[in-house]
Motif scaffolding. Structure first.
Motif, PDB file in Angstrom:
ATOM      1  N   PHE A  99      -7.355  -3.657  13.612  1.00  0.00           N
ATOM      2  CA  PHE A  99      -6.811  -3.275  12.303  1.00  0.00           C
ATOM      3  C   PHE A  99      -5.306  -3.039  12.393  1.00  0.00           C
ATOM      4  O   PHE A  99      -4.558  -3.394  11.458  1.00  0.00           O
ATOM      5  CB  PHE A  99      -7.518  -2.016  11.801  1.00  0.00           C
ATOM      6  N   THR A 106      -2.605  -5.087  10.034  1.00  0.00           N
ATOM      7  CA  THR A 106      -1.715  -4.404   9.074  1.00  0.00           C
ATOM      8  C   THR A 106      -0.244  -4.652   9.352  1.00  0.00           C
ATOM      9  O   THR A 106       0.602  -4.297   8.531  1.00  0.00           O
ATOM     10  CB  THR A 106      -1.991  -2.886   9.085  1.00  0.00           C
ATOM     11  N   SER A 115      -1.376  -6.509   3.845  1.00  0.00           N
ATOM     12  CA  SER A 115      -1.565  -5.219   3.187  1.00  0.00           C
ATOM     13  C   SER A 115      -2.881  -4.607   3.665  1.00  0.00           C
ATOM     14  O   SER A 115      -3.762  -5.300   4.198  1.00  0.00           O
ATOM     15  CB  SER A 115      -1.584  -5.398   1.672  1.00  0.00           C
ATOM     16  N   ALA A 116      -3.027  -3.296   3.452  1.00  0.00           N
ATOM     17  CA  ALA A 116      -4.206  -2.598   3.979  1.00  0.00           C
ATOM     18  C   ALA A 116      -5.500  -3.159   3.401  1.00  0.00           C
ATOM     19  O   ALA A 116      -6.487  -3.353   4.127  1.00  0.00           O
ATOM     20  CB  ALA A 116      -4.093  -1.105   3.681  1.00  0.00           C
ATOM     21  N   ALA A 171      -6.189  -6.546   4.857  1.00  0.00           N
ATOM     22  CA  ALA A 171      -6.532  -6.364   6.274  1.00  0.00           C
ATOM     23  C   ALA A 171      -7.993  -5.948   6.427  1.00  0.00           C
ATOM     24  O   ALA A 171      -8.682  -6.404   7.359  1.00  0.00           O
ATOM     25  CB  ALA A 171      -5.613  -5.318   6.906  1.00  0.00           C
ATOM     26  N   ILE A 172      -8.490  -5.093   5.531  1.00  0.00           N
ATOM     27  CA  ILE A 172      -9.908  -4.698   5.574  1.00  0.00           C
ATOM     28  C   ILE A 172     -10.803  -5.915   5.373  1.00  0.00           C
ATOM     29  O   ILE A 172     -11.796  -6.102   6.097  1.00  0.00           O
ATOM     30  CB  ILE A 172     -10.198  -3.629   4.496  1.00  0.00           C
ATOM     31  N   ALA A 194      -8.490   6.695   9.426  1.00  0.00           N
ATOM     32  CA  ALA A 194      -7.410   5.701   9.530  1.00  0.00           C
ATOM     33  C   ALA A 194      -6.253   6.095   8.625  1.00  0.00           C
ATOM     34  O   ALA A 194      -6.282   5.883   7.408  1.00  0.00           O
ATOM     35  CB  ALA A 194      -7.928   4.315   9.165  1.00  0.00           C
ATOM     36  N   ASP A 207      -3.508   4.727   8.410  1.00  0.00           N
ATOM     37  CA  ASP A 207      -2.868   3.527   7.872  1.00  0.00           C
ATOM     38  C   ASP A 207      -3.367   3.204   6.466  1.00  0.00           C
ATOM     39  O   ASP A 207      -2.730   2.420   5.747  1.00  0.00           O
ATOM     40  CB  ASP A 207      -3.127   2.330   8.786  1.00  0.00           C
ATOM     41  N   LEU A 208      -4.514   3.786   6.071  1.00  0.00           N
ATOM     42  CA  LEU A 208      -5.043   3.564   4.725  1.00  0.00           C
ATOM     43  C   LEU A 208      -4.498   4.572   3.726  1.00  0.00           C
ATOM     44  O   LEU A 208      -4.621   4.372   2.515  1.00  0.00           O
ATOM     45  CB  LEU A 208      -6.581   3.665   4.730  1.00  0.00           C
ATOM     46  N   LYS A 242      -2.339   3.817   0.482  1.00  0.00           N
ATOM     47  CA  LYS A 242      -2.199   2.369   0.356  1.00  0.00           C
ATOM     48  C   LYS A 242      -3.110   1.899  -0.773  1.00  0.00           C
ATOM     49  O   LYS A 242      -4.306   2.185  -0.788  1.00  0.00           O
ATOM     50  CB  LYS A 242      -2.581   1.670   1.670  1.00  0.00           C
ATOM     51  N   SER A 287      -7.612   5.687   1.226  1.00  0.00           N
ATOM     52  CA  SER A 287      -8.151   6.780   2.041  1.00  0.00           C
ATOM     53  C   SER A 287      -8.887   7.808   1.187  1.00  0.00           C
ATOM     54  O   SER A 287      -9.462   8.759   1.710  1.00  0.00           O
ATOM     55  CB  SER A 287      -7.038   7.483   2.817  1.00  0.00           C
ATOM     56  N   GLY A 294     -11.641   2.648   0.885  1.00  0.00           N
ATOM     57  CA  GLY A 294     -11.563   1.616   1.914  1.00  0.00           C
ATOM     58  C   GLY A 294     -12.897   1.383   2.594  1.00  0.00           C
ATOM     59  O   GLY A 294     -13.246   0.242   2.937  1.00  0.00           O
TER      60      GLY A 294
END
Length: 623
Positions: free
Chosen positions: A369, A373, A377-378, A381-382, A467, A469-470, A473, A482, A556
């Motif tokens: 992941f 990223t 974009s998040a 990426a998912i 995460a 990073d989420l 986003k 998130s 997410g």
């Protein structure tokens, strides 16, 4: 013996005397002006001591008072001050704060107590666009409790002298609690550019005979965690006190209710607030630490400011009669990548799952992941990560569907066995197992591939809520992956569901229902054994669980399950309509049935057990 008599006159006399005494005390109480004057004397005494110390470092308390307008023998304030502080009355610094900061972290350190009274993360904000404060407005305290000259003192009540300097590019703040210029307790803070980890040290200098190291020395650290997320109950679920002790052991306190624990040789502790952490690390483990945690969140409906109230009382072990502890303080994001940089097992402070689940997260999911990223974009990426994972597991799904297809082909013969031996459950089970063994088909073969997917499923379940990073986003209608997505605000709160409607859980529930209908609907009745509950209930419970309980989870995670099930449905349709041919499978089964089938030891043992059970059943009926 003469009996005592009740003397009413005596009682009245005592009451009158008492009333007169109370009235006299009231008449002679100090006025408000006298009280303010006495407080002014105390402040004047402190200021005079500070001025005396600056003028002459060797000035004693008696000499200092001679420089005041009020004589020592007339100053109640002087007596109160000196009796409280003893030798530490030397430190005459007044109230105030000193700012120390770098490009990611802003700290304010108070002269009173010498500890951090404000910690702000410069690159983060809360769900309602307020800067993220881990410490602010008295939600934290840091106190060193020690004994000096037969007095128990607390640094939170005493004033430190600040000194700001540079060590290369690092900003250094020393806070000294003095008894003389060369005798003090020192807190040292050192900020490194770009780092949330602060070098921190506690040491004593020249306090032999003043600092009693035979008495317990204890650091008392407390913090109430601020709310930072939209859903306080979801945030609170991942807000937890974790720590490392006795080398490489790790533990945590209960995230609900009240909990406490005492551990020895503690090397670090984390007052985790979901995506943010407040940590203390030490090079020399603390001799003993008493941890405490109190859950402050009642439910989602109550607008609560704090999530948890944490506490840690650290017992220190002086060396050579002096304090000397090299430590670190961390105020920053709960980020696996950052934690890994310090090589201190800090990843154990994150809920990444135990055993194989944590391994999958650390060595597969997080690196994958993180790589995606960098370029996507998040949300995208998912989706890409989901596609890659499902392709890797497609072979397992092929095996699962093949087993289900075989069971579907055998269903007419299994129905015939049920009709032939109706009423004899033992015989039905025995003949069904024999048929499945000959044909090379078994419900177990369909379950095993699903079991193999559980570690990945659970690893992802623990990855998405942690995460960072989420965090904040956006993707499509979700403004924060998130947290939960919202398409409708409800004017009321539904228990377990919430006061809003999230769309991603609805989509994920529909996809799960269709997938379970496709994979379980036709084969379930073939696998159904007499006396067993109707497994069709699972087709309704699983989507319902997703719909209700994931309404407040990270969007997410719901996005992942939605995309995952869509891809799974597509893979299964391709396997069913393109790769597998049921007529061919039926012909293969007939060929297998025609060949003699050898049983392994387990199958022989099971067959013998079934025959013995059948024989006992027959014997019981004859009796």
């Amino acid at each position: 013996m003469e009996k005592s008599k009740f003397d009413l006159n005596s009682i009245i006399g005592f009451l009158l005397i008492g009333g007169i005494l109370i009235w006299m005390l009231y008449l002679n109480k100090p006025s408000e002006e006298e009280i303010l004057a006495e407080e002014a004397k105390i402040e004047a005494a402190a200021e005079a001591l500070a001025e005396a110390n600056k003028a002459k470092e060797s000035t004693t308390l008696t000499e200092a008072t001679e420089q005041m307008a009020i004589a020592p023998n007339d100053s109640v304030a002087m007596l109160q001050l000196s009796s409280k502080l003893g030798s530490f009355a030397y430190s005459g610094t007044t109230a105030g704060t000193t700012v120390v900061e770098n490009d990611v972290l802003y700290l304010e350190v108070s002269n009173k107590g010498g500890y951090i009274t404000e910690a702000r993360l410069k690159n983060f904000s809360t769900y309602d666009s307020i800067p993220v404060y881990l410490i602010k407005d008295g939600n934290a305290s840091f106190n060193l409790k020690f004994t000096s000259e037969n007095r128990t003192l607390n640094t939170r009540d005493l004033y430190f002298e600040p000194s700001l300097s540079q060590n290369g590019q690092n900003q250094v703040l020393t806070m000294r609690l003095k008894t003389a210029a060369d005798k003090y307790i020192e807190y040292r803070y050192e900020l490194i550019p770009g780092q949330y980890m602060t070098n921190f040290g506690i040491r004593s200098q020249g306090l032999d005979g003043i600092l009693d190291t035979s008495a317990p020395l204890e650091i008392d650290w407390k913090l109430k965690g601020y709310r930072h997320a939209k859903s306080i109950s979801y945030e609170n679920r991942y807000t937890r006190l974790t720590y490392e002790y006795e080398g490489d052991k790790h533990s945590k306190l209960d995230p609900t209710g009240e909990d406490e624990e005492t551990e020895k040789d503690v090397s670090w502790m984390n007052f985790r607030q979901h995506f943010f952490s407040s940590m203390i690390l030490t090079d020399d483990p603390f001799k003993e630490v008493k941890f405490s945690s109190v859950d402050l969140v009642e439910d989602e409906e109550i607008d609560t400011v704090y999530t948890k109230h944490y506490g840690a009382k650290m017992l220190l072990a002086p060396k050579g009669g002096a304090l000397a502890y090299n430590m670190n303080m961390y105020y920053g994001p709960t980020d696996y990548k950052i934690f890994q940089e310090y090589d201190r097992n800090l990843d154990e402070a994150m809920p990444l799952g135990w055993g194989i689940f944590g391994v999958i997260n650390k060595f597969v999911i997080i690196p994958l992941f993180g790589f995606l990223t960098k370029y996507l974009s998040a949300g995208i990426a998912i989706i890409v990560m989901t596609i890659l994972i499902k392709l890797l597991l497609s072979f397992v799904q092929y095996k699962q569907y093949l087993a289900q297809a075989k069971m579907k082909v055998l269903k007419p013969e299994i129905d015939a066995i049920k009709a032939k031996f109706e009423g004899n459950k033992m015989k039905i089970q025995q003949e069904t197992m024999k048929l499945q063994n000959i044909a090379g088909a078994s419900p177990l073969k369909g379950c095993l591939p699903a079991i193999l997917q559980i570690p990945v499923f659970y690893a992802l379940f623990t990855f998405f809520p942690t995460a960072i990073d989420l965090r904040q986003k956006s993707f499509l209608w979700a403004d924060d992956l998130s947290s939960y997505d919202t398409i409708l605000e409800l004017p009321f709160n539904i228990p377990f569901y919430g006061d809003h409607v999230s769309l991603f859980p609805i989509l994920a529930s529909l996809a799960i229902f269709y997938y379970m209908t496709m994979t379980m609907g036709q084969s379930m009745q073939a696998q159904q054994q007499p006396g067993m509950p109707n497994m069709k209930i699972l087709m309704y419970l699983s989507p319902l669980f997703m719909l209700v309980f994931f309404n407040n989870y990270a969007s997410g995670l719901s996005l992942y399950y939605f995309i995952s099930n869509l891809i799974t449905i597509g893979i299964m349709l391709v396997i069913k309509n393109v790769i597998l041919d049921e007529e061919k499978i039926k012909a293969q089964i007939q060929v297998k049935k025609a060949k003699p089938k050898k049983q392994n030891k387990f199958q022989k043992k099971m067959a013998n057990m079934m025959e013995q059970a059948e024989q006992q059943q027959k014997t019981g009926k004859k009796k």
